[in-house]
Write an enzyme that holds these catalytic residues in place. Structure first.
Site, PDB file in Angstrom:
ATOM      1  N   GLN A 252      -9.324  -6.735   0.377  1.00 11.46           N
ATOM      2  CA  GLN A 252      -8.206  -7.699   0.062  1.00 11.46           C
ATOM      3  C   GLN A 252      -7.172  -7.316   1.001  1.00 11.46           C
ATOM      4  OE1 GLN A 252      -6.804  -8.742  -4.078  1.00 11.46           O
ATOM      5  NE2 GLN A 252      -8.203  -6.854  -4.850  1.00 11.46           N
TER       6      GLN A 252
ATOM      7  N   ASP B 164       0.617   1.563  -4.814  1.00  7.67           N
ATOM      8  CA  ASP B 164      -0.479   0.189  -5.166  1.00  7.67           C
ATOM      9  C   ASP B 164      -0.629  -0.329  -3.758  1.00  7.67           C
ATOM     10  OD1 ASP B 164      -1.538  -1.753  -6.565  1.00  7.67           O
ATOM     11  OD2 ASP B 164       0.242  -2.506  -7.273  1.00  7.67           O
ATOM     12  N   GLU B 165      -1.646  -1.258  -3.824  1.00  7.82           N
ATOM     13  CA  GLU B 165      -2.134  -2.099  -2.841  1.00  7.82           C
ATOM     14  C   GLU B 165      -2.283  -1.068  -1.372  1.00  7.82           C
ATOM     15  OE1 GLU B 165      -2.999  -4.838  -3.164  1.00  7.82           O
ATOM     16  OE2 GLU B 165      -1.783  -5.975  -4.881  1.00  7.82           O
TER      17      GLU B 165
ATOM     18  N   ARG C  47      -7.845 -15.638  -7.307  1.00 10.44           N
ATOM     19  CA  ARG C  47      -6.758 -16.061  -7.894  1.00 10.44           C
ATOM     20  C   ARG C  47      -6.882 -16.848  -9.092  1.00 10.44           C
ATOM     21  NH1 ARG C  47      -4.889 -12.110  -6.542  1.00 10.44           N
ATOM     22  NH2 ARG C  47      -6.867 -11.586  -5.580  1.00 10.44           N
TER      23      ARG C  47
ATOM     24  N   LYS D 274      -5.645  -2.896 -12.265  1.00 10.80           N
ATOM     25  CA  LYS D 274      -4.943  -1.896 -11.620  1.00 10.80           C
ATOM     26  C   LYS D 274      -3.626  -1.697 -11.992  1.00 10.80           C
ATOM     27  CE  LYS D 274      -3.810  -4.525  -7.277  1.00 10.80           C
ATOM     28  NZ  LYS D 274      -2.516  -4.307  -7.242  1.00 10.80           N
ATOM     29  N   THR D 275      -2.817  -2.897 -12.159  1.00 11.61           N
ATOM     30  CA  THR D 275      -1.496  -2.657 -12.798  1.00 11.61           C
ATOM     31  C   THR D 275      -1.618  -2.014 -14.079  1.00 11.61           C
ATOM     32  OG1 THR D 275      -0.776  -4.702 -11.454  1.00 11.61           O
ATOM     33  CG2 THR D 275       0.727  -3.638 -13.160  1.00 11.61           C
TER      34      THR D 275
END
Length: 719
Positions: free
Chosen positions: A250, A219-220, A593, A33-34
């Site tokens: 998340q 974002d997020e 992670r 996504k980044t």
């Protein structure tokens, strides 16, 4: 990262080219996504000729904002004109320009830290004669609920109920708000609320920003609360080009107001929204993704998606059943040593846990094995007492109305000025702040002036000096107010404080080298909004952290420890399906992670709450799908068991552990919010929060900041 659209997959490209209107991208963990967000900014500037000045990108951490800004700067010219920041930093920037239009504040407002707010609340409740410790606990909760609700105070009071009178709650909230105004101060929640109030009160300010930002990227998005979502919608009110990226799987911050339902609300609020799914994972290998999917599919409140990867090779995750917490820690240490010999580095490893109370055993074993490590989730550097004092001095030079900072530092070093003197000073000053009172010419005629004379002289000298750089001013504050001279360098504790002050000055120099035009207010703003997790994953050290601390990060090797019922998932989630789903999302975040190797562990016995108790494996263990491992794999996992037990006996005194296990359980009902306590390591502190089950307490220690401790375990003495 270079601008290269060929590095995007088909789904990412489709989302990137959806330019007009609302766009929702549900992006699973590690799905790039980044890369999508930064390339979309590059695409807007390079291909669509959009002015960088017209683009706003919002994310949730300073670290993520800096990384995004760096990537964009490598892609396009003029990247520095793109507004990339966190929600809070964006609001501070807006308020510094126009908050004076609300009438009660000026642009030099102080941002209250959590400890500043705690002190303010304590003072207000004392003034209102609300002495019930439970009232304070409920008030803190209701204050947070009010500020995150987006409602007016009256609407909030009319629609909420608690065990105390909502009239009393409302009275305390009003006093708290007035106290902030008097100090020209905002708390973290206010940064968002006052921005919305500014937009509503001054439509021309909103018009300016909504006109400016032709394209907004968030974002997020699953971590936004109601206030943040409303703020985004207001900013997008002119152009409507709102591009949000999130993953409901998340969302792990509902306890601080995050509402993943905003993802579903977004589709209702913007009926013509274009929706895209990113399901390809670039971070983890297939065996790790398999167990992640196995766990999260048990949640019902989610959009249908399943992560996949072309990294088909990789070791199966290992589920280890330790004898006890010492065995578990030793398993982690020996596994790290083994992998180091295979070429891994210390910073490739992360040990993740649900509660930081589990970290002590890993710290002990890592010290024994000489494994460098860093623990996150403890106190921040800027929360150390000597640093808070220095920050207090600096704050009153930016905001002379900050009575909280003045009261903190006026007797540091000792000047014989206590609460009685401050009460008299407040009476003399009336509506003036403490600083405004003591620097007024007429104060020289006061009987109190002698006590403040030296302080006033130093303050006015520094205030009137035109310093060539920020660090020289800070060094002058340290020298003139004797903030290092008050300590004895021959004492180890005092020497550490002196070194911390020097480190602070060094951080000022680093800041001014990167921001040559910045002033003291901007530096204080930066450190107040900083996070102790901004530098997680430092080179040469194993990371030990709670899962909440590592959101958005990745490690080659991850250990998830303490997988037992009541620990992970935490016990308070047992009676709430929504809280249990959040615990499962937390487990999903922990698993994803890991890039290459994943180890999970639970113990048959664990020493918790002042006794050694048999443990039930976490329900997540069965959801992983790993209990089908063959007997040969199980035997391989335990071949080192005998050596492990021998090493345990060398590191730990088993007889002492046995003695500790015989101690009767401590009665936690004796603890109350507001009590002063003493800890053999952390010194004196005050309890500021106790969990609903009474087992965990947040204690602010003078020298170590806020610590979350198991009240049955912690060796606390009530003062």
């Amino acid at each position: 990262m270079k601008y290269d659209l060929s590095t995007l997959n088909e789904e990412q490209m489709a989302a990137l080219k959806a330019l007009d209107g609302a766009v929702l991208v549900t992006a699973g963990a590690g799905s790039g996504k980044t890369r999508l967000l930064t390339h979309r900014i590059g695409f807007l500037i390079k291909e669509c000729k959009v002015s960088p000045y017209s683009i706003l990108a919002i994310t949730f951490t300073n670290k993520a904002a800096k990384e995004m800004a760096l990537r964009v700067s490598e892609m396009v010219e003029g990247a520095e004109r793109v507004w990339i920041s966190t929600f809070h930093s964006m609001c501070v920037r807006i308020l510094r320009q126009d908050i004076h239009r609300l009438g009660s504040y000026n642009k030099n407002f102080t941002i209250f830290s959590e400890s500043d707010s705690d002190k303010a609340i304590k003072k207000i409740l004392e003034e209102l004669n609300f002495k019930d410790e439970k009232f304070k606990k409920v008030f803190v909760r209701e204050l947070s609920a009010y500020k995150n609700s987006g409602q007016s105070l009256q609407d909030f009071l009319n629609t909420h109920a608690c065990e105390f009178s909502m009239q009393d709650i409302g009275k305390a909230i009003s006093f708290y708000e007035n106290y902030l105004k008097k100090n020209n101060a905002l708390d973290f929640d206010d940064l968002l609320l006052k921005t919305i109030e500014l937009f509503k009160t001054c439509p021309d300010v909103l018009q300016h920003y909504s006109n400016r930002f032709e394209y907004i990227l968030v974002d997020e998005f699953q971590d936004t609360n109601t206030v943040q979502y409303n703020l985004i919608k207001m900013l997008a009110s002119v152009h409507g080009n709102l591009f949000v990226v999130g993953d409901e799987d998340q969302c792990i911050y509902s306890w601080r107001g995050a509402n993943f339902q905003n993802i579903f609300s977004f589709k209702k609020d913007f009926p013509s929204v274009q929706v895209f799914k990113l399901e390809r994972n670039y971070r983890s290998n297939a065996p790790i993704l398999k167990v992640a999917n196995n766990v999260i599919k048990n949640n019902s409140s989610r959009l249908d998606k399943k992560m996949w990867t072309d990294k088909t090779e990789g070791d199966e995750p290992v589920l280890y059943n330790g004898y006890d917490e010492k065995d578990e820690a030793l398993f982690v240490a020996t596994t790290i040593q083994k992998l180091l010999s295979q070429g891994y580095k210390y910073d490739d490893f992360a040990v993740l846990m649900r509660i930081n109370a589990l970290s002590r055993n890993f710290e002990e074993v890592f010290l024994s094995y000489n494994i460098p490590h860093r623990i996150y989730g403890g106190f921040k550097f800027y929360e150390r007492v000597e640093i808070r004092n220095l920050i207090g001095y600096l704050r009153i030079f930016v905001n002379p109305k900050d009575d909280v900072s003045f009261a903190r530092i006026i007797n540091v070093p000792k000047r014989g000025i206590g609460e009685g003197t401050l009460a008299k000073l407040e009476e003399i000053g009336g509506e003036k702040s403490f600083v405004e009172t003591i620097i007024a010419p007429e104060f020289k005629e006061s009987a109190l002036f002698k006590k403040f004379e030296e302080f006033v002289a130093s303050y006015q000298e520094i205030k009137s000096t035109n310093y060539p750089c920020l660090s020289q001013m800070v060094e002058d504050v340290v020298a003139k107010f004797k903030l290092k001279a008050m300590y004895n360098p021959s004492l180890e504790e005092d020497l550490n404080r002196i070194l911390n002050i020097e480190q602070f000055v060094s951080s000022v120099k680093d800041f001014e080298s990167l921001n040559p035009q910045a002033d003291l207010g901007q530096f204080l703003e930066m450190i107040t909004l900083s996070s102790d997790t901004d530098d997680i994953g430092q080179e040469g050290a194993v990371t030990i952290a709670t899962v909440h601390s590592v959101k958005g990060l990745e490690f080659k090797v991850v250990f998830i420890v303490g997988l037992e019922e009541g620990v992970f998932p935490i016990s308070r989630a047992f009676n709430s399906s929504s809280e249990m789903e959040e615990e499962r999302r937390l487990m999903y975040v922990a698993i994803t992670r890991a890039e290459e190797k994943l180890f999970l562990s639970h113990c048959s016995k664990r020493y918790l709450y002042s006794s050694s108790q048999y443990q039930i494996p976490s329900r997540f263990c069965s959801e992983l799908g790993l209990f089908g491992q063959t007997k040969q794999q199980e035997r391989k996992m335990f071949t080192e068991k005998e050596k492990v037990q021998q090493k345990l006996s060398q590191i730990f005194d088993r007889s002492q552990i046995f003695k500790e296990q015989q101690k009767p359980r401590k009665d936690v009902s004796v603890y109350r919010v507001g009590q002063l306590v003493s800890h053999p390591r952390f010194g004196e502190g005050q309890i500021v929060y106790i969990s609903d089950d009474g087992l965990v307490g947040d204690i602010v220690f003078e020298d170590f900041g806020k610590k979350s401790l198991m009240l049955e375990l912690a060796p606390l003495e009530i003062l």
